[in-house]
Design a protein around this motif. Structure first.
Motif, PDB file in Angstrom:
ATOM      1  N   PRO A  58       0.821  -1.222   0.000  1.00  9.76           N
ATOM      2  CA  PRO A  58       0.000   0.000   0.000  1.00  9.76           C
ATOM      3  C   PRO A  58       0.854   1.272   0.000  1.00  9.76           C
ATOM      4  N   LEU A  59       0.367   2.293  -0.722  1.00 12.87           N
ATOM      5  CA  LEU A  59       1.139   3.517  -0.884  1.00 12.87           C
ATOM      6  C   LEU A  59       0.195   4.720  -0.894  1.00 12.87           C
ATOM      7  N   ILE A  60       0.645   5.811  -0.272  1.00 13.66           N
ATOM      8  CA  ILE A  60      -0.049   7.094  -0.408  1.00 13.66           C
ATOM      9  C   ILE A  60       0.615   7.798  -1.588  1.00 13.66           C
ATOM     10  N   PRO A  61      -0.071   7.929  -2.744  1.00 13.14           N
ATOM     11  CA  PRO A  61       0.571   8.634  -3.861  1.00 13.14           C
ATOM     12  C   PRO A  61       0.494  10.150  -3.667  1.00 13.14           C
ATOM     13  N   GLY A  62       0.808  10.905  -4.720  1.00 14.83           N
ATOM     14  CA  GLY A  62       0.765  12.373  -4.672  1.00 14.83           C
ATOM     15  C   GLY A  62       2.168  12.945  -4.611  1.00 14.83           C
ATOM     16  N   ILE A  89      11.056  15.851  -5.640  1.00 16.12           N
ATOM     17  CA  ILE A  89      10.584  14.530  -5.201  1.00 16.12           C
ATOM     18  C   ILE A  89      11.633  13.438  -5.372  1.00 16.12           C
ATOM     19  N   ASN A  90      12.781  13.794  -5.959  1.00 16.46           N
ATOM     20  CA  ASN A  90      13.763  12.772  -6.333  1.00 16.46           C
ATOM     21  C   ASN A  90      14.778  12.536  -5.223  1.00 16.46           C
ATOM     22  N   MET A  91      14.875  11.300  -4.780  1.00 12.17           N
ATOM     23  CA  MET A  91      15.808  10.964  -3.709  1.00 12.17           C
ATOM     24  C   MET A  91      16.762   9.878  -4.192  1.00 12.17           C
ATOM     25  N   SER A  92      18.038  10.049  -3.833  1.00 13.68           N
ATOM     26  CA  SER A  92      19.050   9.102  -4.304  1.00 13.68           C
ATOM     27  C   SER A  92      20.064   8.858  -3.191  1.00 13.68           C
ATOM     28  N   CYS A  93      20.984   7.890  -3.425  1.00 19.29           N
ATOM     29  CA  CYS A  93      21.878   7.458  -2.355  1.00 19.29           C
ATOM     30  C   CYS A  93      23.014   8.458  -2.105  1.00 19.29           C
ATOM     31  N   GLY A  94      23.441   9.171  -3.153  1.00 23.35           N
ATOM     32  CA  GLY A  94      24.513  10.149  -3.007  1.00 23.35           C
ATOM     33  C   GLY A  94      25.913   9.593  -3.190  1.00 23.35           C
ATOM     34  N   THR A  95      26.048   8.260  -3.222  1.00 24.72           N
ATOM     35  CA  THR A  95      27.407   7.699  -3.275  1.00 24.72           C
ATOM     36  C   THR A  95      27.648   6.726  -4.427  1.00 24.72           C
ATOM     37  N   CYS A  96      26.616   6.316  -5.150  1.00 23.75           N
ATOM     38  CA  CYS A  96      26.836   5.341  -6.229  1.00 23.75           C
ATOM     39  C   CYS A  96      27.493   6.022  -7.433  1.00 23.75           C
ATOM     40  N   GLY A 114       5.901   9.941  -3.236  1.00 27.03           N
ATOM     41  CA  GLY A 114       4.560   9.751  -3.804  1.00 27.03           C
ATOM     42  C   GLY A 114       4.520   8.760  -4.949  1.00 27.03           C
ATOM     43  N   ILE A 115       5.673   8.192  -5.306  1.00 25.71           N
ATOM     44  CA  ILE A 115       5.724   7.214  -6.396  1.00 25.71           C
ATOM     45  C   ILE A 115       6.304   5.890  -5.874  1.00 25.71           C
ATOM     46  N   HIS A 116       7.409   6.019  -5.112  1.00 26.60           N
ATOM     47  CA  HIS A 116       8.001   4.814  -4.506  1.00 26.60           C
ATOM     48  C   HIS A 116       7.880   4.817  -2.979  1.00 26.60           C
ATOM     49  N   VAL A 117       7.734   6.018  -2.392  1.00 27.35           N
ATOM     50  CA  VAL A 117       7.486   6.123  -0.943  1.00 27.35           C
ATOM     51  C   VAL A 117       6.271   7.046  -0.743  1.00 27.35           C
ATOM     52  N   ASN A 118       5.687   7.002   0.455  1.00 25.55           N
ATOM     53  CA  ASN A 118       4.451   7.745   0.701  1.00 25.55           C
ATOM     54  C   ASN A 118       4.554   9.222   0.325  1.00 25.55           C
ATOM     55  N   GLY A 119       3.484   9.723  -0.326  1.00 24.75           N
ATOM     56  CA  GLY A 119       3.459  11.089  -0.823  1.00 24.75           C
ATOM     57  C   GLY A 119       2.425  11.957  -0.153  1.00 24.75           C
ATOM     58  N   THR A 120       1.770  12.794  -0.943  1.00 19.86           N
ATOM     59  CA  THR A 120       1.100  13.968  -0.389  1.00 19.86           C
ATOM     60  C   THR A 120      -0.428  13.987  -0.515  1.00 19.86           C
ATOM     61  N   TYR A 121      -1.051  12.876  -0.920  1.00 18.50           N
ATOM     62  CA  TYR A 121      -2.518  12.833  -0.844  1.00 18.50           C
ATOM     63  C   TYR A 121      -2.894  12.513   0.595  1.00 18.50           C
ATOM     64  N   GLN A 123      -2.912  14.668   4.851  1.00 18.21           N
ATOM     65  CA  GLN A 123      -2.832  15.965   5.535  1.00 18.21           C
ATOM     66  C   GLN A 123      -1.374  16.379   5.761  1.00 18.21           C
ATOM     67  N   TYR A 124      -0.496  15.378   5.915  1.00 15.99           N
ATOM     68  CA  TYR A 124       0.928  15.667   6.134  1.00 15.99           C
ATOM     69  C   TYR A 124       1.796  14.729   5.293  1.00 15.99           C
ATOM     70  N   ALA A 125       3.003  15.202   5.003  1.00 18.86           N
ATOM     71  CA  ALA A 125       4.002  14.341   4.362  1.00 18.86           C
ATOM     72  C   ALA A 125       5.367  14.799   4.826  1.00 18.86           C
ATOM     73  N   LYS A 126       6.352  13.887   4.720  1.00 17.54           N
ATOM     74  CA  LYS A 126       7.702  14.289   5.104  1.00 17.54           C
ATOM     75  C   LYS A 126       8.616  14.265   3.884  1.00 17.54           C
ATOM     76  N   ALA A 127       9.678  15.090   3.963  1.00 16.38           N
ATOM     77  CA  ALA A 127      10.659  15.128   2.868  1.00 16.38           C
ATOM     78  C   ALA A 127      12.026  15.462   3.455  1.00 16.38           C
ATOM     79  N   PRO A 128      13.122  14.982   2.803  1.00 17.87           N
ATOM     80  CA  PRO A 128      14.461  15.370   3.252  1.00 17.87           C
ATOM     81  C   PRO A 128      14.633  16.881   3.081  1.00 17.87           C
ATOM     82  N   TYR A 129      15.230  17.545   4.082  1.00 18.86           N
ATOM     83  CA  TYR A 129      15.311  19.015   4.019  1.00 18.86           C
ATOM     84  C   TYR A 129      16.062  19.496   2.782  1.00 18.86           C
ATOM     85  N   GLU A 130      17.029  18.706   2.315  1.00 20.60           N
ATOM     86  CA  GLU A 130      17.806  19.131   1.141  1.00 20.60           C
ATOM     87  C   GLU A 130      16.946  19.203  -0.124  1.00 20.60           C
ATOM     88  N   ASN A 131      15.812  18.504  -0.115  1.00 18.19           N
ATOM     89  CA  ASN A 131      14.933  18.514  -1.285  1.00 18.19           C
ATOM     90  C   ASN A 131      13.901  19.635  -1.242  1.00 18.19           C
TER      91      ASN A 131
END
Ligand SMILES: [Zn+2]
Ligand SMILES: [Zn+2]
Length: 354
Positions: A58-62, A89-96, A114-121, A123-131
């Protein structure tokens, strides 16, 4: 702070439910965002139907969203509660290998909010601050939820390297209208948009296309492009439909020495017929363009904030979170709908433009 929140969860292909779920817990390098608006994207339909990310359910898209920071992790530098934001929305490992090459989108551990990890449909969502990117004061939340698609088109425009005075053909008048606007800013002439829907073609002209071609009025778009370009074909052709047949047309309507930009997303198993003879002797280039990433985001924000791109004519309506599933279906059947936004803060639909 509430412990639970309302969210739209795709539980299995074709099954979307509004559920009460835990509010995401943030790590030190993440921020929690109260979501204002999320724009519905074709990818959401693919997730809903199981064509995409079926292994992540199960996934929350958006993923096309705007909101306000309500909690910032200890290492979330430069961000604080109350900041109006959107996020890459793009997250990567940084070292490959790919991350070291600066090709984050090719990362072996690539995942998107929102595509591979929970997104924004929700009330709340989290994101890495660098993004996370702050929205300037003059950028409203609705337009803020449109930064993501604009960043994708900017990424593609940079990849194409359109030159002054070059002819650009865009197949499709969904995000195609934005490709038209950007081609014009890069000095292209003429900018030609080809599609079926008269309403969308009118928006394409409003946003910068010199010529629009209605597929309801002509038999052969390839012949029509050749006619408009002294028989040569276009210098650049952007495929923004996502169908094998339009990819084949793009390769036929680009001139020898020209460039086809692959933007529209086909099915994973789709294939096209290519003439290697024509590619070699015609020295044709094909460039792929996957998503807006890195500097494409501040670039998109700048173009929107300064009114270079005015996408409001594309905004059809806002629906409550509870109507997400109905809106996903309506977008498949009503060709006059363009951008539909979802909000968990309203209880009935708001029509923005007809
Ligand atoms: Zn999208
Ligand atoms: Zn990587």
């Amino acid at each position: 702070m509430a412990k639970t929140m309302k969210a739209a969860v795709v539980e299995k292909p074709g099954a979307l439910a509004i559920r009460e779920v835990p509010v995401p817990e943030i790590a030190d390098d993440e921020v929690l965002i109260k979501i204002k608006y999320t724009g519905i994207c074709g990818t959401d339909w693919s997730i809903y139907t199981g064509k995409y990310s079926a292994d992540k359910l199960p996934l929350i898209p958006g993923h096309e969203f705007s909101g306000v920071v309500v909690q910032a992790g200890g290492r979330a530098r430069g961000l604080k509660e109350g900041d109006r934001v959107t996020a890459d929305i793009n997250m990567s490992c940084g070292t490959c290998f790919y991350c070291r090459q600066g090709q984050k989108l090719m990362c072996r551990d690539f995942h998107q909010l929102g595509i591979h990890v929970n997104g924004t449909y929700a009330q709340y969502a989290k994101a890495p601050y660098e993004n996370v990117h702050k929205l300037p004061e003059n950028l409203d939340f609705l337009t803020g939820a449109f930064v993501e698609p604009v960043s994708c088109v900017i990424h593609s425009s940079k990849a194409a390297k359109v030159t002054h005075g070059s002819s650009v053909v865009i197949l499709g008048a969904g995000l195609g209208v934005l490709h038209g606007a950007l081609a014009r800013y890069r000095g292209a002439a003429p900018v030609i948009v080809i599609a079926h829907n008269p309403k969308k073609l009118a928006i394409a002209r409003e946003m910068g296309a010199d010529i629009t071609i209605s597929l309801n009025e002509i038999e052969d778009p390839v012949a029509e492009v050749r006619r408009l370009t002294d028989g040569r074909g276009a210098d650049f052709v952007v495929e923004a439909v996502g169908k094998p047949e339009t990819y084949e047309q793009a390769l036929e309507m680009v001139r020898p020495g020209g460039t086809v930009v692959a933007f529209g997303i086909c099915g994973g198993d789709d294939t096209i017929k290519v003439s290697p003879f024509d590619l070699v002797l015609g020295e044709k280039t094909i460039v792929g363009s996957c998503a807006g990433v890195g500097t494409d985001w501040p670039d998109a924000i700048a173009l929107l904030a300064h009114g270079r791109i005015k996408p409001q004519a594309l905004f059809s309506m806002v629906v409550p979170l509870e109507e997400l599933e109905a809106a996903l279906k309506q977008l498949r059947t009503d060709p006059n709908l363009t951008k539909v936004f979802v909000s968990s803060e309203i209880s009935k639909r708001e029509i923005l433009s007809k």
